[in-house]
Design an enzyme around this catalytic site. Structure first.
Site, PDB file in Angstrom:
ATOM      1  N   GLY A  25       0.869  -1.167   0.000  1.00 49.08           N
ATOM      2  CA  GLY A  25       0.000   0.000   0.000  1.00 49.08           C
ATOM      3  C   GLY A  25       0.910   1.223   0.000  1.00 49.08           C
ATOM      4  N   SER A  26       0.342   2.434   0.009  1.00 46.52           N
ATOM      5  CA  SER A  26       1.196   3.626  -0.056  1.00 46.52           C
ATOM      6  C   SER A  26       2.140   3.677   1.144  1.00 46.52           C
ATOM      7  CB  SER A  26       0.322   4.885  -0.098  1.00 46.52           C
ATOM      8  OG  SER A  26      -0.623   4.839   0.969  1.00 46.52           O
ATOM      9  N   GLU A  28       3.830   1.459   2.423  1.00 44.47           N
ATOM     10  CA  GLU A  28       4.962   0.523   2.328  1.00 44.47           C
ATOM     11  C   GLU A  28       5.972   0.973   1.278  1.00 44.47           C
ATOM     12  OE1 GLU A  28       1.607  -0.704   2.425  1.00 44.47           O
ATOM     13  OE2 GLU A  28       2.078  -0.637   4.559  1.00 44.47           O
ATOM     14  N   GLU A  47      -3.475 -10.591   1.129  1.00 39.25           N
ATOM     15  CA  GLU A  47      -2.485 -10.796   2.198  1.00 39.25           C
ATOM     16  C   GLU A  47      -2.570 -12.202   2.810  1.00 39.25           C
ATOM     17  OE1 GLU A  47      -4.479  -8.249   1.856  1.00 39.25           O
ATOM     18  OE2 GLU A  47      -3.269  -6.420   1.838  1.00 39.25           O
ATOM     19  N   HIS A  70       0.245  -4.313   4.074  1.00 39.91           N
ATOM     20  CA  HIS A  70      -0.311  -2.973   4.220  1.00 39.91           C
ATOM     21  C   HIS A  70      -0.870  -2.835   5.640  1.00 39.91           C
ATOM     22  CE1 HIS A  70      -1.710   0.832   3.067  1.00 39.91           C
ATOM     23  NE2 HIS A  70      -2.967   0.540   2.871  1.00 39.91           N
ATOM     24  N   HIS A 280      -9.024 -32.019  18.715  1.00 41.63           N
ATOM     25  CA  HIS A 280      -9.903 -31.274  17.800  1.00 41.63           C
ATOM     26  C   HIS A 280     -11.349 -31.564  18.186  1.00 41.63           C
ATOM     27  CE1 HIS A 280     -10.807 -30.032  13.339  1.00 41.63           C
ATOM     28  NE2 HIS A 280     -11.651 -29.526  14.189  1.00 41.63           N
ATOM     29  N   GLY A 398      -5.508 -25.408  11.049  1.00 40.27           N
ATOM     30  CA  GLY A 398      -6.756 -25.768  10.374  1.00 40.27           C
ATOM     31  C   GLY A 398      -7.394 -24.590   9.672  1.00 40.27           C
TER      32      GLY A 398
HETATM   33  C1  LIG Z   1     -10.616 -19.875   7.096  1.00 37.26           C
HETATM   34  C2  LIG Z   1     -11.540 -21.023   7.417  1.00 37.26           C
HETATM   35  N1  LIG Z   1     -12.858 -20.881   7.204  1.00 37.26           N
HETATM   36  C3  LIG Z   1     -13.714 -21.918   7.474  1.00 37.26           C
HETATM   37  C4  LIG Z   1     -13.254 -23.113   7.999  1.00 37.26           C
HETATM   38  C5  LIG Z   1     -14.222 -24.209   8.359  1.00 37.26           C
HETATM   39  N2  LIG Z   1     -14.023 -25.432   7.560  1.00 37.26           N
HETATM   40  C6  LIG Z   1     -14.552 -25.616   6.307  1.00 37.26           C
HETATM   41  C7  LIG Z   1     -15.337 -24.576   5.585  1.00 37.26           C
HETATM   42  C8  LIG Z   1     -14.297 -26.871   5.777  1.00 37.26           C
HETATM   43  C9  LIG Z   1     -14.748 -27.470   4.475  1.00 37.26           C
HETATM   44  C10 LIG Z   1     -13.619 -27.626   3.509  1.00 37.26           C
HETATM   45  O1  LIG Z   1     -14.166 -28.220   2.342  1.00 37.26           O
HETATM   46  P1  LIG Z   1     -13.226 -28.840   1.232  1.00 37.26           P
HETATM   47  O2  LIG Z   1     -14.072 -29.025   0.022  1.00 37.26           O
HETATM   48  O3  LIG Z   1     -12.013 -28.070   1.101  1.00 37.26           O
HETATM   49  O4  LIG Z   1     -12.780 -30.244   1.801  1.00 37.26           O
HETATM   50  P2  LIG Z   1     -13.685 -31.498   2.205  1.00 37.26           P
HETATM   51  O5  LIG Z   1     -14.891 -31.524   1.328  1.00 37.26           O
HETATM   52  O6  LIG Z   1     -12.767 -32.676   1.978  1.00 37.26           O
HETATM   53  O7  LIG Z   1     -14.041 -31.309   3.645  1.00 37.26           O
HETATM   54  S1  LIG Z   1     -13.355 -27.744   6.910  1.00 37.26           S
HETATM   55  C11 LIG Z   1     -13.341 -26.496   8.056  1.00 37.26           C
HETATM   56  O8  LIG Z   1     -12.761 -26.530   9.182  1.00 37.26           O
HETATM   57  C12 LIG Z   1     -11.859 -23.185   8.245  1.00 37.26           C
HETATM   58  N3  LIG Z   1     -11.295 -24.306   8.806  1.00 37.26           N
HETATM   59  N4  LIG Z   1     -11.026 -22.160   7.932  1.00 37.26           N
END
Ligand SMILES: Cc1ncc(Cn2c(C)c(CCOP(=O)(O)OP(=O)(O)O)sc2=O)c(N)n1
Length: 523
Positions: A25-26, A28, A47, A70, A280, A398
Site C-alpha cells: 500500500g502507499s 509501504e 495478504e 499494508h 480437535h 486448520g
Molecule cells: C478460514 C476457514 N474458514 C472456514 C473453515 C471451516 N471449515 C470448512 C469450511 C471446511 C470445508 C472444507 O471443504 P473442502 O471441500 O475443502 O474439503 P472437504 O470436502 O474434503 O471437507 S473444513 C473447516 O474446518 C476453516 N477451517 N477455515
C-alpha cells in the site's frame, strides 16, 4: 549519514532475508524503494495468500522470511493465515507500513491504530519503533525473535522513518549475532534414558517439529533402535515418520478418549517435538490410560507449560534423540514396509483413494505434498507412502487458505523437488489468488483440486455433533478450470482414473491445475 532504509536493507541482506512476500500500500512504498539488486519481491494479490506463501517458503527453507503487508487492512487480511504460521512455528517477520508519525494520533487514512495490538494474540513479538533512530534495532529484534522462538513477529514502521538519516550508533546493530543452544544437562539426559530403558513397552509420539528441525531420519533410527510403536501426534502439519514403516501405528485421533485408548498398554509414552495434544473433536475421557507415564520433549515453552498432563523437558529435541540412541540398549525391531491396501472405488465419481493411489504410483518419491482437503485424511494415509523428510504440509491451525499459497511457497523455496498441492474444492477458494502468483512467476507446481461439491468435513462434524441438517455445507457448480484460466494457469478437468494417471505422468514446466470430481468421504 545512512538512512534507516539503507541500514534496514543492509541488515536484511546480511541475515539472508532477501526474498520479500508482500502486497503493498502507499505506507509501504518508502521501505520498498531502492531495494538492493539481490532482493526478490514476490507479489501476492491478497495478504492471506502472501502469508500462506511465506509460510510454505519458510517451512521448506527453515529460515526466517520477510513479509511486507499494508497497515491495518492488510494485516487484518493476513490474520487467518497467520494462525497457521503460529502453529507451524514458522519464523515469519511481518512488517507493515504505518502512517507518518504526525498523522497517527489523528487517525488519518491508513493509520494503523494501536498497530501492535492487532496481531499480538498470535505473534511472539510485536513492536513499533519509538523514533526513526530505533528502526534498525527494532527490525533486528523482530528477526531474532522470530528466528529464536520460531514464531512470527510483527513490526509496524511509520513511513516517514525510512528516509531519516541516522547517526553511527544505529549501524552498530548490523553486526549483532544472537544464537540459541538449549541442550539438557547430562543428568537430565541420563534420567530420561534410564526411564526409557526401564520401560517394558515404550511408545513414541512424534510431532511435526521433528520434520521441521530436520530430524526425520533420526526419529526413524530411534524408533528402530527401541523397536517402539510409533504414532504421529494428532492434527499433524508435517509428517515426522514414514507412514508405511512397520513400526508406524498411525496418526493419533484428535480426541481425548480415543488417544487414551490408542496408548493403552504402553507404560511410557515419549512425545517428541509435539504439543500434548492438539485435540480437535471433543471426545471426553481419561487423558491417559492407567499406569501410563507421559514425557514430552519440546523446545516450545508454551507447548510444555499448557499441556493438561504428563511431564515435560524443555530442550532442543536433537541432543535428546542422540542421547537416547547412545544410552538406551537396542531392542528388536520390525522389518519390511507395509504394502498399501487396494484403493476404494467410487460409483458416480472417483473415490479420493483412487486419486491418492494415482499420485503415489506416478509421482517421484521425493515429491513434496501440500494438502488441504479436510475430509480425506484417512484416505490419504491409507494410500500414500511417504518416506522422505519434508514430504507433507498441512495447515497447522486448520485455517483454510493455506494449501494453494503454501504449495507456491514450497515450490519457490525448494525447486529441487517436485511439489503437488492437493486441495479441496472448498479450501481452494480461500487462497485462490495464489494462482496468479504461480502463473506470474511461472512456478512449477501441480494443483489437484478434489471437487466433491460439499464441505465434506463439516458434514462429518454435523453427524458427530448431532446437527446433521445445518445450512451452508453445499458448494455445487464451481469450475476451477475457468477460475484458473482467469488467473493464467493451465487447467484440465480429469474425466476418469486413466486420464488422471496420464496427466500426472507429464511434468509441467510451470503451474498447472487438475480438477478431479470425487465422491464425498469421511475423515
Ligand atoms: C478460514 C476457514 N474458514 C472456514 C473453515 C471451516 N471449515 C470448512 C469450511 C471446511 C470445508 C472444507 O471443504 P473442502 O471441500 O475443502 O474439503 P472437504 O470436502 O474434503 O471437507 S473444513 C473447516 O474446518 C476453516 N477451517 N477455515
Amino acid at each position: 549519514m545512512p538512512t534507516a532504509r539503507r541500514l534496514a536493507h543492509e541488515f536484511l541482506h546480511r541475515r539472508g532475508l532477501t526474498t520479500i512476500f508482500g502486497n503493498p500500500g502507499s505506507n509501504e512504498l518508502p521501505f520498498l524503494a531502492e531495494l538492493p539488486e539481490d532482493f526478490r519481491y514476490v507479489l501476492g494479490l491478497h495478504e492471506g495468500a502472501v502469508v500462506g506463501m511465506a509460510d510454505g517458503y519458510a517451512q521448506v527453507t527453515g529460515r526466517p522470511v520477510l513479509v511486507n503487508l499494508h497497515a491495518a487492512a492488510g494485516s487484518g487480511n493476513a490474520m487467518g493465515a497467520l494462525t497457521n504460521a503460529v502453529y507451524s512455528r514458522s519464523p515469519l517477520v511481518l512488517t507493515a507500513g504505518q502512517q507518518v508519525r504526525a498523522a497517527i494520533g489523528m487517525e488519518a487514512m491508513l493509520a494503523n491504530v494501536d498497530a501492535t495490538q492487532l496481531t499480538r494474540p498470535l505473534v511472539g513479538w510485536a513492536g513499533e519503533p519509538s523514533c526513526a533512530a530505533d528502526v534498525p534495532r527494532s527490525l533486528a529484534q523482530a528477526v531474532f525473535e522470530a528466528e529464536l522462538h520460531r514464531r512470527p513477529s510483527y513490526l509496524s514502521v511509520p513511513y516517514d522513518d525510512w528516509a531519516a538519516e541516522l547517526g553511527p550508533n544505529a549501524a552498530v546493530t548490523l553486526d549483532r549475532e544472537v544464537r540459541r543452544g538449549l541442550s539438557p544437562s547430562a543428568a537430565q539426559l541420563d534420567d530420561l534414558a534410564a526411564s526409557v530403558a526401564a520401560a517394558k513397552n515404550p511408545a513414541l509420539v512424534l510431532g511435526g517439529d521433528l520434520d521441521a528441525l530436520g530430524l526425520f531420519d533420526r526419529a526413524v533410527a530411534l524408533a528402530e533402535h527401541l523397536g517402539a510403536a510409533t504414532w504421529v501426534a494428532p492434527s499433524p502439519h508435517r509428517l515426522p515418520f514414514p507412514n508405511r514403516h512397520p513400526l508406524f501405528r498411525g496418526v493419533l485421533p484428535a480426541g481425548i478418549a480415543p488417544i487414551s485408548a490408542a496408548l493403552t498398554g504402553h507404560d511410557l509414552v515419549l512425545v517428541l517435538g509435539a504439543p500434548v495434544f492438539r485435540y480437535h473433536q471433543h471426545v471426553p475421557g481419561a487423558y491417559l490410560p492407567d499406569g501410563t507415564r507421559l514425557v514430552q520433549v519440546t523446545d516450545d515453552f508454551g507447548a510444555a507449560t499448557r499441556a493438561p498432563m504428563g511431564e515435560a523437558l524443555v530442550a532442543d529435541p536433537a541432543p535428546v534423540l542422540e542421547a537416547l540412541l547412545a544410552k538406551v540398549p537396542a531392542r528388536t525391531s520390525e522389518d519390511g514396509y507395509v504394502a498399501n491396501p487396494e484403493p476404494r472405488t467410487g460409483e458416480t465419481a472417483l473415490h479420493p483413494e483412487q486419486v491418492f493411489a494415482a499420485l503415489r504410483d506416478t509421482q517421484a518419491g521425493d515429491t513434496r505434498y501440500v494438502v488441504e482437503s479436510t475430509s480425506t485424511n484417512a484416505a490419504w494415509w491409507r494410500q500414500l507412502d511417504l518416506r522422505r523428510e519434508g514430504s507433507y504440509f498441512f495447515p497447522a491451525a486448520g485455517g483454510l487458505g493455506f494449501g494453494l499459497p503454501a504449495a507456491v511457497g514450497v515450490a519457490m523455496g525448494s525447486p529441487e523437488r517436485p511439489v503437488v498441492g492437493v486441495i479441496g474444492d472448498g479450501s481452494a477458494n480461500y487462497g485462490i489468488t495464489a494462482l496468479w502468483t504461480a502463473a506470474h512467476y511461472r512456478v512449477p507446481v501441480t494443483f489437484v483440486i478434489l471437487r466433491n461439491g460439499v464441505y465434506g468435513a463439516l458434514r462429518w462434524f454435523g453427524e458427530l455433533l448431532g446437527t446433521p441438517d445445518v445450512p451452508g455445507t453445499e458448494i455445487p457448480g464451481l469450475d476451477f478450470t475457468a477460475i484458473a484460466a482467469g488467473y493464467g494457469v493451465e487447467a484440465t478437468t480429469v474425466t476418469d482414473e486413466d486420464h488422471l494417471r496420464t496427466q500426472l505422468k507429464t511434468t509441467p514446466d510451470g503451474p498447472r491445475l487438475l480438477q478431479v470430481d470425487t465422491e464425498p468421504t469421511t475423515p
